[in-house]
Design an enzyme around this catalytic site. Structure first.
Site, PDB file in Angstrom:
ATOM      1  CB  CYS A  60      -1.044   0.279   1.091  1.00 28.60           C
ATOM      2  SG  CYS A  60      -0.034   0.299   2.683  1.00 28.60           S
ATOM      3  N   GLY A 251      11.716   5.032   0.315  1.00 24.85           N
ATOM      4  CA  GLY A 251      11.041   3.795   0.881  1.00 24.85           C
ATOM      5  C   GLY A 251       9.197   4.439   0.799  1.00 24.85           C
ATOM      6  CB  VAL A 255       6.553  11.166   0.187  1.00 23.73           C
ATOM      7  CG1 VAL A 255       5.839  12.261  -1.036  1.00 23.73           C
ATOM      8  CG2 VAL A 255       8.105  12.234   0.633  1.00 23.73           C
ATOM      9  CB  ALA A 786     -17.818 -10.780  11.993  1.00 21.36           C
ATOM     10  NE  ARG A 901     -14.619 -13.865  20.353  1.00 16.99           N
ATOM     11  CZ  ARG A 901     -12.946 -14.116  19.721  1.00 16.99           C
ATOM     12  NH1 ARG A 901     -12.089 -13.188  19.155  1.00 16.99           N
ATOM     13  NH2 ARG A 901     -12.526 -15.614  19.450  1.00 16.99           N
ATOM     14  CG  LEU A1027     -18.392 -14.758  11.295  1.00 17.14           C
ATOM     15  CD1 LEU A1027     -18.745 -14.054  12.941  1.00 17.14           C
ATOM     16  CD2 LEU A1027     -18.998 -13.845  10.447  1.00 17.14           C
ATOM     17  CD  GLU A1249     -20.306 -13.472  22.281  1.00 13.14           C
ATOM     18  OE1 GLU A1249     -20.600 -12.494  22.395  1.00 13.14           O
ATOM     19  OE2 GLU A1249     -20.822 -14.673  22.875  1.00 13.14           O
TER      20      GLU A1249
END
EC number: 1.2.3.1
Length: 1318
Positions: A60, A251, A255, A786, A901, A1027, A1249
């Site tokens: 990214c 890298g 920026v 989730a 949870r 999930l 949970e």
């Protein structure tokens, strides 16, 4: 060559949009390089050394243009189901290191890159390689274990093979009663061998390109920006003269984020990546010069080499740098960020610059005019103009001199979490003495994160020259430095008093280090520091976690192909690790689809005067802006508002959305929508404010037993107190994602959505579009985590996207960015708990009166239900004869909080454990004694009159105390605490009585649909959503047992509303319970209808029976149904059988706390969980470990910060710290305790949970350690530790001479930067 996607500079700055559309393995989790989901491997050829360098990066942040000449390997290039899977992928899957699978491709790439560089890594290297990868499901232990299978010597518990356990001291075969226990969740013999010679070769044409003598300057031109890669140093200087304002990009870790998150714009970028002149190490007699192009990872390697070559006294600066390089960001960022970039960008939180400055480093600059040197000193770091670079200059290298004998250099830091977190305060300090004395000749102190730049305490240092290095000098130094470095009370980042304390606490640590160093050089002349102070010198080490998992072995008489009770791997695990598991955003583009971006409210409570969309609509690619006017049906449904209308009631409420042809276009246009507000009163942010304004979401909930008022009159002592528990962000790795596809006919709408509750999405979409529910189809293959955050929120977001799809008539792809997801969807309810407890001097609690208030946010959501659950579960494991609990959810102007949870239990029971601990300190007993005295011992009724047998609770509790050697370790900790003033150890054991399911019977119902095809293969579908919790895997196990066929015959494709309608939510730990019963029911019906065929041909094969049944016209398809557990709760009477059964457990944790900084280290955790009979021990233990680590995060490092105006600051991994691999216990043991639970399928229990609350054993262990520190300082008064126990809270509660010394501000004179909302 020009990337075509360049209408906007932002998109150039990430590799993720350019990965070929069909390669969806690389995941997008945060966009800021903070989560590691998008990790890929970059390989470059160095023509100078003729070597190929492989390193991990976060895609990214990698600019596409910077990859010219590099080879990029994504998870697809490592291995795939279609070709062959790589051992890294296979082992991660088989060791159960994947649950939801969203972080798995990044994990694979991190381990794979490590193996390309070190085919036989050490366990430390594995842990280090994973430091930049977040996982929210597993708790990391199995991920590390899968990596450790590649280590030279096996690091698995040596006793595992023999079936004995190294935790059991006596020589007995490991049997408890009649049951044999197992410790192997996977079989290493199945792993394919790892052969490092079989990896793909580096493309030869790239080698030829790199060695080409006639290289030319590269220019990429976009519509608004130009990217230039110079061919050599002169070319770079030429460009820098021509474009003095252009940033130099290496890298892109500085920026990149500022372009992406702060809207910076640059017309020209210069990228000297790979420029030979910037990559070198030059070592001389007096120091080392390192090229500016070296990445921080390469700097680390270079320094390690120098340290191994040089005598110790010369390498003090290098040692200090190495210590900080280990925890700086994660491996990916360390491989991208460069030394030159780090030094020049001078971030105020820099961990390296203060040390470089203290070590007297200099910067070598170059421009067309020639070379010059500037000192990397305080003036440079404080950005004063005369000490700066000229705009045409660039950094060539950094020179770091050797340290000398009478010269000490040190780096110090403290952060919210040990690695991959910006420092809260850090420092570089150095002192030079007159030879052979302790008289200060030179002194330097640089602090980071205490102001807008790194700050030099130069005045203080000046005044101390000539002084001796003794306690008097120290106290003067503390006073002077606090005067010189002033952090204003409303400073950005908050934590002002804590940061002031750290300034002098870190100075004290440096003082001790130097005293110790002087003593080592001449023990006669310089006295040593007190023995009790020694441990203050060391930071907590980073250990590789290990542990044992124990569960019941399968009955040897069970048929071989019956998988129930076996640790079966997650049915999608291999697909997770190869990146071939399809999440919603991985679905291929649909013709004509549009992307949706949201415009959210910037005010907590205001009237909307005007929404001006003209500027947005004028932008290229924008198709439409959707507002409340465009909702054909209901816009306010059951109190939830889809698009804000007339007023906004929280910051982050969706006001309108923009639909455009690309996400970049939509996002750009969303910024151009102008909204005019007029603030409204009252603005309610905190629970206290809600109580003042009497602002609630529902009536009070109450349960009561005995006569509380009367009991208070007959007790020895009464204590009162209150406890604040802050909220928590779900941080599921896959953000909320919806693909809404309008159909040509009959107003049909198809949604692909990652959710826990399809019926709810269907209901809200139907309401918003004003169509019957039979026109809305929801499909869910899997969700990337989730944890409760995808129960009610996808319904709201689904309606928002369906309205957009309906208006534009085109498919809508709606993917929330991490920052928007955190802002819009909120999380766990913050709690204010008040208690009044009456007890006898012997520790028996006679009466308790408890009040709960939770911060519900601005709409009802699940707040009322959460409060019901909190009140029902409030007694936990203790019998208090006179007990009253009341609670109300508050209505505030914050985004609406929702299911998470544990559903209220993890917050509520902190209050219970807090008053137990308070009673203990009043009675001079240990908390464990008071717990033992008041715990349920025999079959009893709860406060809401439900009968239960606490026998499994007692067993978990007793085994936990015994097997964790609690009393011996408690004594050892007390011994440790006597000998160490600045480090303290604490232990705590917490018991748990948790509930499963819902108090309303119809919520517990479930259905399934099972088809048998003519070749004998079986298709199962049911109403539960996958999930990551292994629900589908368990359902396949159930069908395999019931139909008596191998698992390989059974397929489970997805959950959708067309096959199983009206399904309840996959929540409340009951997914496998209720859907398992439904699948079982369907299989039993089919099995019964096949009986006549089987009777005729008892020796036949399954396939034969099926074709015979078809020929006899026997139906091969049926629905299965489970009515639900019979539960009830009468709130008028405050009683009922609210839950089908209880889950019991206990956990013991030991921590060590650094009283000077507030850091803590989790040394060991033992969990004992009553699993009854586990259908799949691998999945269940995975749930317990994952929930524990999530709980541990909730109680320690996860801190949501809001401005007093109700703006959430914590919107990504940079400022919200979930646990990383270094936070989990060094030793982590989990045991499944056997009991019976005939009501549930195969006598199992729902464990999704329960583990969450057990994380509080860490909170109470910290409490124990802090209490020891306070006792030593003469503070015996009971104190309340709120949650989370952040470094700030721990440090400020360990009161000492440093906390007494700092200036304090009158709260009425300023507005703090952030507030707590509980």
């Amino acid at each position: 060559e020009t990337p075509e996607n360049d209408s906007l500079p932002g998109s150039l700055f990430s590799l993720t949009p350019f990965l070929p559309v069909h390669l969806t393995g690389t995941k997008y989790g945060c966009g800021s390089g903070g989560c590691g989901a998008c990790t890929v491997m970059v390989s470059r050829y160095d023509p100078k050394t003729k070597k190929i360098h492989h390193y991990p990066v976060t895609a990214c942040l990698v600019p596409i243009c910077s990859l010219y000449g590099a080879a990029v390997t994504t998870v697809e290039g490592v291995g795939s189901i279609k070709t062959r899977i790589h051992p890294v992928q296979e082992r991660l899957a088989k060791c159960h290191g994947t649950q939801c699978g969203f972080c798995s491709p990044g994990m694979v790439m991190s381990i794979y890159t490590l193996l390309r560089n070190h085919p036989e890594p050490t366990p430390e290297q594995i842990t280090e390689a994973l430091g930049g990868n977040l996982c929210r499901c597993t708790g990391y232990r199995p991920i590390v274990e899968s990596g450790k299978t590649f280590c030279a010597e096996s690091t698995v518990c040596q006793m595992k093979g023999s079936g004995k356990c190294c935790m059991d001291k006596e020589e007995k075969s490991f049997t408890s009663g009649q049951e044999k226990m197992c410790t192997k969740l996977y079989n290493e013999d199945e792993f394919q061998p790892f052969d490092p010679t079989q990896e793909p070769i580096f493309p030869p044409e790239l080698i030829r390109m790199a060695e080409d003598p006639n290289k030319r300057r590269l220019t990429f031109r976009g519509k608004r920006t130009t990217w230039i890669t110079p061919v050599n140093l002169n070319d770079l200087l030429e460009l820098k003269t021509r474009f003095p304002e252009a940033p130099i990009i290496m890298g892109n870790t500085a920026v990149g984020p500022s372009i992406k998150f702060r809207d910076e714009f640059h017309p020209v970028f210069i990228s000297p990546l790979g420029l030979q002149e910037l990559y070198f190490v030059n070592s001389t007699d007096d120091g080392v010069t390192i090229g500016a192009g070296y990445s921080l990872a390469q700097l680390n390697d270079a320094l390690h080499f120098i340290v191994s070559e040089q005598p110790k006294e010369k390498t003090k600066t290098y040692h200090a740098l190495l210590k900080h390089l280990r925890t700086l960001a994660g491996a990916q960022i360390r491989n991208m960020a460069t030394l030159g970039g780090h030094v020049v960008s001078r971030p105020n939180y820099s961990d390296l610059n203060p040390i470089l400055a203290a070590g007297k480093a200099t910067i070598n600059l170059i421009s067309k005019e020639g070379k010059r040197q500037i000192p990397l000193d305080g003036r440079f770091l404080e950005k004063s103009s005369e000490a700066n670079l000229k705009s045409e200059e660039t950094v060539l290298s950094v020179y770091i001199p050797h340290s000398t004998q009478w010269h000490f250099v040190s780096g110090l830091r403290i952060a919210q979490r040990q690695e991959n977190a910006f420092a809260i305060v850090n420092a570089g300090m150095s002192v030079k003495f007159e030879d052979g004395t302790d008289t200060i000749k030179e002194l330097q102190m640089f602090y980071g994160s205490v102001g807008p730049t790194v700050v030099s305490a130069s005045k203080t240092c000046q005044q101390l020259i000539g002084r001796q290095w003794n306690d008097q000098m120290l106290s003067d130094a503390c006073r002077l430095v606090l005067d010189e470095i002033y952090i204003p009370p409303d400073a950005e980042g908050g934590m002002v008093e804590y940061r002031r304390t750290l300034i002098i606490s870190l100075l004290f640590k440096f003082y001790l280090k130097v005293r110790r160093g002087l003593n080592k050089m001449d023990s006669h002349k310089f006295p040593d520091i007190p023995e009790k102070f020694m441990s203050a010198l060391e930071d907590f080490p980073i250990e590789t976690p290990q542990g044992i998992q124990m569960f019941q072995c399968v009955d040897p008489h069970q048929p071989l192909q019956d998988p129930v009770g076996h640790p079966v791997m997650h049915q999608s695990a291999i697909k997770h690790t190869t990146g071939e598991a399809v999440f919603v955003d991985d679905m291929p583009p649909i013709s004509q689809e549009l992307f949706l971006a949201v415009v959210t409210s910037t005010r907590a409570h205001a009237k909307i005067i005007l929404i001006d969309t003209s500027a947005a609509l004028a932008l290229p690619g924008v198709v439409d802006v959707i507002t409340a006017e465009d909702v054909p049906g209901e816009n306010n449904y059951q109190g939830e508002i889809f698009y804000a209308q007339n007023e906004v009631i929280c910051v982050g409420q969706i006001v309108c959305t923009v639909a455009a042809d690309t996400y970049a276009h939509a996002k750009e246009a969303a910024k151009k929508v102008k909204i005019v507000y007029e603030d409204l009163e009252p603005r309610i942010i905190t629970i206290e404010q809600a109580l003042e304004h009497n602002s609630f979401l529902s009536a009070e909930k109450k349960i009561e037993q005995g006569d509380v008022e009367q009991a208070f009159k007959n007790v020895d002592q009464i204590i009162e107190g209150k406890v604040h528990v802050e909220g928590q962000e779900h941080f599921y790795m896959e953000t909320q994602t919806i693909l809404a596809v309008p159909q040509e006919e009959d107003k049909e709408m198809v949604l692909h959505v990652g959710t826990q509750f399809q019926t709810h999405v269907q209901e809200y979409v139907a309401a918003a579009l004003n169509i019957p529910r039979n026109r809305v189809a929801c499909h869910t293959k899997r969700a990337g985590g989730a944890f409760g955050g995808k129960v009610s929120k996808p319904a709201l977001l689904g309606a928002v996207s369906a309205v957009a799809a309906n208006k534009t008539g085109r498919p809508i792809r709606f993917i929330l960015e991490r920052g928007d997801d955190m802002l819009i969807t909120a999380g766990r309810h913050p709690l204010l708990g008040k208690y009044k407890i009456g007890f006898m001097n012997n520790g028996v609690i006679k009466a308790a009166d408890i009040e709960y208030y939770i911060n519900g946010g601005c709409t009802p959501d699940e707040s009322e239900l959460v409060m019901e659950f909190m009140v029902l579960r409030s007694e936990n494991a203790y019998y208090i004869p006179n007990f009253r609990c009341r609670g109300r959810p508050c209505k505030t102007n914050l985004p609406s909080n929702t299911a998470f949870r544990g559903f209220g239990f993890p917050q509520a029971i902190v209050v219970g454990e807090a008053y137990i601990t308070a009673v203990a300190s009043q009675c001079n007993l240990t908390p464990e004694q008071v717990k033992e005295i008041n715990m349920y011992k025999r079959t009893s009724r709860t406060a809401h009159k439900q009968t239960f047998n606490p026998e499994p609770l007692r067993r978990c509790w007793e085994e936990c105390l015994e097997k964790s050697s609690f009393s011996a370790r408690k004594l050892a900790a007390e011994e440790f605490n006597k000998k160490n003033r600045w480090k303290k150890r604490g232990l705590a054991v917490v018991p748990m009585k948790f509930t499963v399911g819902m108090p309303t019977t119809f919520y517990n119902q479930a259905a399934a649909l099972v088809h048998i095809y003519l070749d004998g293969s079986v298709l199962v579908s049911h109403g539960g959503c996958e999930l990551g919790q292994g629900l589908h895997t368990k359902m396949i196990q159930v069908a395999s047992r019931e139909l008596n066929i191998p698992e390989s015959y059974i397929h489970l494709s997805e959950t959708n509303t067309t096959t199983v309608p009206n399904a309840t939510f996959t929540a409340g730990s009951m997914g496998a319970d209720i859907n398992g019963k439904a699948v079982q029911n369907a299989c039993q019906i089919l099995k019964a209808s096949l009986q006549p065929v089987i009777r005729k041909n008892p020796k036949g094969k399954w396939e034969e029976w099926i074709s015979e049944a078809y020929e006899e016209s026997i139906s091969l398809s049926t629905t299965g149904y489970f009515k639900g557990y019979q539960t009830n709760m009468d709130w008028k009477k405050g009683e009922g059988d609210a839950f089908p059964y209880f889950v019991y457990g206990a956990s013991c944790s030991e921590v060590e706390v650094d009283c000077l900084t507030g850091a803590h280290k989790l040394l060991r955790t033992d969990i004992f969980m009553d699993a009854a009979f586990s259908i799949n021990p691998a999945v269940d233990i995975g749930q317990i470990e994952g929930a524990f680590v999530q709980g541990m995060g909730f109680y320690t490092t996860e801190e949501l910060k809001y401005s007093p105006e109700g703006v959430l600051y914590s919107r990504g991994p940079d400022d919200y710290k979930i646990p990383t691999v270094t936070e989990i216990p060094e030793e982590f043991n989990v045991t499944l305790v056997r009991s019976r639970n005939p009501i549930a399928i195969y006598s199992s229990k729902g464990l999704g949970e329960a583990g969450m609350f057990l994380g509080s054993s860490v909170l109470f262990a910290i409490y124990d350690a802090v209490a020891a520190a306070r006792r030593e300082r003469g503070l015996t008064k009971t104190f309340t530790l709120s949650s989370p126990a952040t470094p700030e809270l721990i440090r400020m509660t360990c009161v000492d001479q440093f906390t007494d010394m700092i200036p304090r501000d009158d709260p009425s004179t300023f507005t703090p930067w952030s507030i707590h909302v509980s």
